[in-house]
Enzyme design. Structure first.
Site: not given
Ligand code: CIR
Length: 264
Positions: A24, A66, A71-72, A91, A138, A169, A256
């Site tokens: 993404l 992704d 971290e997410d 995700r 999100r 984020h 991340c």
């Molecule tokens: C996203 O859009 O979810 C990923 N391309 C990037 C996630 C980055 N994660 C974060 O900042 N913890």
């Protein structure tokens, strides 16, 4: 939480998959180069290990482009881990993929589980005194409320804040440097969310460097932002610069790429 907010025995990372090219992104600035990303990722893992921590490197997950951005998928606190419910539909399944690893390490693992709840780890900043969660595209109010109840059981206070409009984020724009010090963009600090903290401002034009991590004695910081780097060095931090050009194409940064914790 004091030092427990930045001193850790463990980190978990996941190697980038070839499908990362489909990750993404808010704006298309070019396709990430897998080989370059792998080299940056290896340097990142080495920098974590150089602090003395155990780093668990998980294998690539091609079904989730992704998934390098681990971290997410979870929030790791001294008392337990919480499996998130990512708000990006592509995700959502990444969280279940992370659960077994944390269940092996932690005695207590809880889950964000309500259908209406969405929350991603990138919106959560744990400081020495509280858990800050930014509402974003999100992360919604239901997800924050569900997390607040869990962390309250563990003795933490949670404060809801706002991720700036157009910013992926909360931690895209800020990082913890020590228990009471944050690195922040001016646009985020202007909201007043860091009142009472020491704030180191990201240099104008270097907003993309706000996402860094303090990990034990090191600060892992994206390469290419010399004025902000110098501010951190002048403030006494040991800065390790890591290439981030490929993750940046997918709105990802230093925080991340890992979960950082001391299992409880
Ligand atoms: C996203 O859009 O979810 C990923 N391309 C990037 C996630 C980055 N994660 C974060 O900042 N913890």
């Amino acid at each position: 939480m004091t030092d427990a907010s930045f001193r850790f025995t463990h980190a978990v990372t996941r190697q980038p998959a070839a499908s990362i090219t489909s990750g993404l992104r808010a704006v298309d600035t070019g396709t990430p180069d897998l080989a370059v990303m792998q080299a940056h990722h290896a340097a990142y893992v080495a920098a974590l290990r150089a602090t003395g921590a155990t780093v668990i490197e998980l294998p690539p997950l091609s079904a989730f482009p992704d998934s390098v951005f681990v971290e997410d998928t979870a929030l790791c606190l001294p008392q337990g881990a919480v499996i998130m419910r990512p708000g990006a539909p592509s995700r959502l399944g990444e969280a279940a993929e992370m659960a077994p690893t944390l269940e092996d390490l932690y005695t207590t693992v809880r889950r964000i589980e309500r259908h209406e709840s969405f929350i991603e780890g990138g919106d959560i900043l744990v400081t020495g005194r509280e858990v800050l969660v930014g509402r974003s595209a999100r992360t919604n109010a239901a997800g924050i409320a569900e997390l607040a109840a869990i962390v309250a059981d563990w003795g933490h206070s949670l404060r809801e804040v706002f991720t700036p409009p157009g910013v992926l984020h909360f931690k895209t724009d800020c990082s913890l440097m020590d228990a009471d010090t944050v690195l922040s963009t001016d646009r985020l600090a202007a909201s007043g969310c860091f009142a009472g903290y020491r704030v180191i401002a990201v240099a104008e034009g270097e907003e993309a460097s706000a996402n860094a991590i303090r990990f034990n004695d090191a600060v892992l910081f994206p390469a290419g932002f010399p004025r902000t780097r110098d501010r951190l060095v002048d403030a006494g931090y040991a800065v390790t610069e890591i290439g981030n050009s490929e993750c940046a194409k997918l709105d990802g940064g230093m925080s991340c790429l890992s979960l950082r914790f001391t299992p409880g």
